[in-house]
Write an enzyme that holds these catalytic residues in place. Structure first.
Site, short mmCIF file in Angstrom:
data_model
loop_
_atom_site.label_atom_id
_atom_site.label_comp_id
_atom_site.label_asym_id
_atom_site.label_seq_id
_atom_site.Cartn_x
_atom_site.Cartn_y
_atom_site.Cartn_z
CG ASP A 13 -1.74 -1.25 1.34
OD1 ASP A 13 -2.27 -1.71 0.32
OD2 ASP A 13 -1.82 -1.80 2.45
CD GLU A 14 4.69 -0.44 -0.20
OE1 GLU A 14 3.90 -0.73 -1.12
OE2 GLU A 14 5.29 -1.31 0.45
CE LYS A 16 2.65 -2.30 -4.60
NZ LYS A 16 2.45 -2.11 -3.17
N GLY A 40 -4.51 -4.51 -4.70
CA GLY A 40 -5.61 -3.67 -5.17
C GLY A 40 -5.07 -2.33 -5.61
CG HIS A 41 -3.63 0.35 -9.23
ND1 HIS A 41 -3.24 0.38 -10.53
CD2 HIS A 41 -3.64 1.64 -8.82
CE1 HIS A 41 -3.04 1.63 -10.91
NE2 HIS A 41 -3.29 2.40 -9.89
CD GLN A 223 0.92 -8.79 -2.61
OE1 GLN A 223 1.70 -9.46 -3.25
NE2 GLN A 223 -0.32 -8.59 -3.02
CB THR A 307 -7.82 -5.83 -1.62
OG1 THR A 307 -6.82 -5.40 -2.52
CG2 THR A 307 -8.37 -7.15 -2.09
N PRO A 311 -9.06 -1.15 8.07
CG PRO A 311 -9.65 -0.74 10.31
CD PRO A 311 -10.00 -1.58 9.11
CG ASP A 340 -0.03 14.92 0.78
OD1 ASP A 340 0.68 14.06 0.21
OD2 ASP A 340 -1.25 14.78 0.98
CB SER A 420 3.92 11.01 -4.57
OG SER A 420 2.53 11.13 -4.62
P1 IMP Z 1 -2.40 -12.82 1.73
O1 IMP Z 1 -1.47 -12.28 0.69
O2 IMP Z 1 -3.85 -12.58 1.41
O3 IMP Z 1 -2.11 -14.26 2.05
O4 IMP Z 1 -2.13 -12.02 3.09
C1 IMP Z 1 -0.93 -12.16 3.82
C2 IMP Z 1 -0.52 -10.82 4.46
O5 IMP Z 1 -0.16 -9.90 3.44
C3 IMP Z 1 -1.63 -10.13 5.26
O6 IMP Z 1 -1.04 -9.43 6.33
C4 IMP Z 1 -2.21 -9.14 4.27
O7 IMP Z 1 -2.83 -8.05 4.92
C5 IMP Z 1 -0.96 -8.73 3.54
N1 IMP Z 1 -1.23 -8.27 2.17
C6 IMP Z 1 -1.47 -9.02 1.09
N2 IMP Z 1 -1.64 -8.25 0.00
C7 IMP Z 1 -1.48 -6.98 0.41
C8 IMP Z 1 -1.50 -5.73 -0.28
O8 IMP Z 1 -1.69 -5.64 -1.50
N3 IMP Z 1 -1.28 -4.63 0.49
C9 IMP Z 1 -1.01 -4.71 1.82
N4 IMP Z 1 -0.98 -5.86 2.49
C10 IMP Z 1 -1.21 -6.98 1.79
#
Ligand code: IMP
Length: 436
Positions: A13-14, A16, A40-41, A223, A307, A311, A340, A420
């Site tokens: 969630d940086e 990207k 999720g984008h 990720q 996704t 929170p 910001d 950014s």
């Molecule tokens: P999984 O990838 O659904 O198996 O989740 C494993 C860990 O990765 C959990 O802590 C999720 O919250 C985290 N995670 C998976 N995908 C993302 C992402 O796109 N952004 C942030 N955390 C993620």
């Protein structure tokens, strides 16, 4: 020619999506190499906000080829939804997208196993996205997964019957959950056969041809490095390698085919799901710092998962994490996002080390229990009251913000090449270093 790997270097969630979207117009190809619908984008098409999980962010541009590599796991239901959503928006996605025939399929039993395992773990759960990611990669490594290319195999039915015996034993006998029927799986397989098989291609061949022709290629990660199955906070990680090196194996290119590695990170830190987070200040379970800085980040940064809507936990910028990421990914430039969000904080902190049982650690410990017990060593810097939202020129940054960014460069040992300052494409500063 510049072939760039763009990856998150914190816990996901940086931002990207925005950075990839900015780089995409300079690219001929954007290729996704790992993860699946856990990512999720958020894209804005016309008035409509939509979330893409599998499809690379270059898809909105008509002259860019989008590729989904073999390292990615594909959920036919979700991917077809994405295709339909883009088609409805008038984007000829089927002309712009190719998928590796080696991609593993996420099937209904993977989601069922993900949910049942998390439920069985109770308090010790990982906090997965529930998208079946772990069980699908597990089947891949155990050599019993179903790939897109296997949809035409003559023994598919037999393999499925055999596999369902094992899966349903695990679900029913071991985890006390409901069995998955063959009919449910067949719906997914039929959908994949009908809608995804027409898009399959030999991705390494396509990439090789582009490399030979001198095309610009963006390798898009999902990720973040701290969720990498080897280098992250194991077992509180995702089930794939998220580091830059995974671009090679997840697409079928060689090390010489990468020129730059862009490491994307926020000016603070967030995490969703469970696991150690040394600089954490704030979470939905009631943790809150005295000065409410974590709450400020969560609210101003709108820190909810794209996704799952969960929170996010928030905390100070952790230079130990970013240093680690610079090393394991060979990062050549940092893209700092959401500066910001820190506007208006009286002071900002930078974690420059960890103290564990009175000793200063030099790197991230492999043992989560040790990381959990680490105390962050902070440098406290002055905050700023000025508005940096939307700034496009670093010379206009408040002095205190420049000092923070300079320290980030120094401590992390890497130049900041993008900054950014807001969600829109225009809210960006390009630079070679904050120090120049
Ligand atoms: P999984 O990838 O659904 O198996 O989740 C494993 C860990 O990765 C959990 O802590 C999720 O919250 C985290 N995670 C998976 N995908 C993302 C992402 O796109 N952004 C942030 N955390 C993620």
């Amino acid at each position: 020619m510049t072939n760039t790997v763009a990856i998150g270097i914190q816990w996901g969630d940086e931002g990207k999506g925005k950075i990839v979207d900015l780089l995409a117009p300079k690219m001929d190809v954007v290729a996704r190499f790992q993860g699946g619908p856990n990512a999720g984008h958020t894209l804005v098409i016309g008035e409509q906000k939509t979330v893409l999980n599998h499809i690379p962010s270059g898809i909105l541009h008509d002259n860019i080829l989008s590729l989904i590599g073999n390292g990615t796991v594909v959920d036919p239901f979700r991917l077809v939804e994405e295709l339909d959503m883009l088609l409805e928006a008038g984007i000829p996605v089927e002309q712009r997208l190719k998928i590796s025939d080696r991609c593993q399929l996420i099937l209904p039993y993977h989601r069922a196993l993900d949910a049942a395992r998390e439920a069985a773990k109770g308090k010790g759960k990982i906090g997965t996205t529930g998208r079946g990611i772990g069980p699908c990669y597990e089947d891949k490594t155990a050599r019993r997964g179903i790939r897109l290319v296997d949809l035409n195999a003559s023994n598919l039915d037999e393999r499925l019957d055999e596999h369902l015996k094992y899966v349903n034993f695990m679900l029913v006998e071991f985890l006390g959950a409901k069995a998955v029927s063959k009919a449910e799986v067949m719906v997914a397989l039929d959908l994949a056969r009908e809608r995804l098989l027409p898009l399959v291609a030999d991705i390494p061949l396509i990439l090789h041809q582009h490399i030979q022709a001198g095309s610009n290629i963006l390798y898009e990660g999902a990720q973040g490095s701290m969720l990498d199955v080897d280098h992250g906070t194991y077992p509180f990680v995702t089930s794939s390698n998220t580091v830059a090196g995974a671009a090679l194996a997840g697409l079928g290119v060689g090390p010489k085919d990468v020129d730059e590695v862009l490491g994307i990170c926020k000016a603070y830190t967030t995490r969703v799901g469970a696991g150690p987070f040394p600089t954490e200040l704030y979470n939905a379970d009631g943790m809150c710092d005295a000065k409410n800085a974590g709450k400020h980040m969560a609210e101003k940064g709108q820190e909810f998962g794209a996704t799952t809507g969960r929170p996010r936990r928030t905390g100070w910028f952790d230079a130990m994490v970013v240093q680690h990421a610079v090393r394991i990914n060979g990062v050549t430039g940092l893209a700092i996002t959401k500066l910001d969000v820190l506007d208006g904080l009286e002071e900002v902190k930078l974690c420059v080390g960890y103290s564990y049982q009175g000793e200063r650690l030099l790197s991230i410990p492999a043992d989560c229990a040790v990381l959990d017990a680490c105390e962050p060593i902070y440098e406290t810097l002055q905050g700023w009251s000025e508005n940096t939202f939307g700034l496009t020129d670093i010379t206009q940054l408040p002095a205190a913000a420049s000092v923070l960014l300079q320290r980030i460069e120094e401590v992390c040992g890497c130049n900041i090449t993008m900054l950014s300052t807001g969600p829109d494409r225009e809210h960006i500063c390009h630079l070679s270093s904050i120090n120049t």
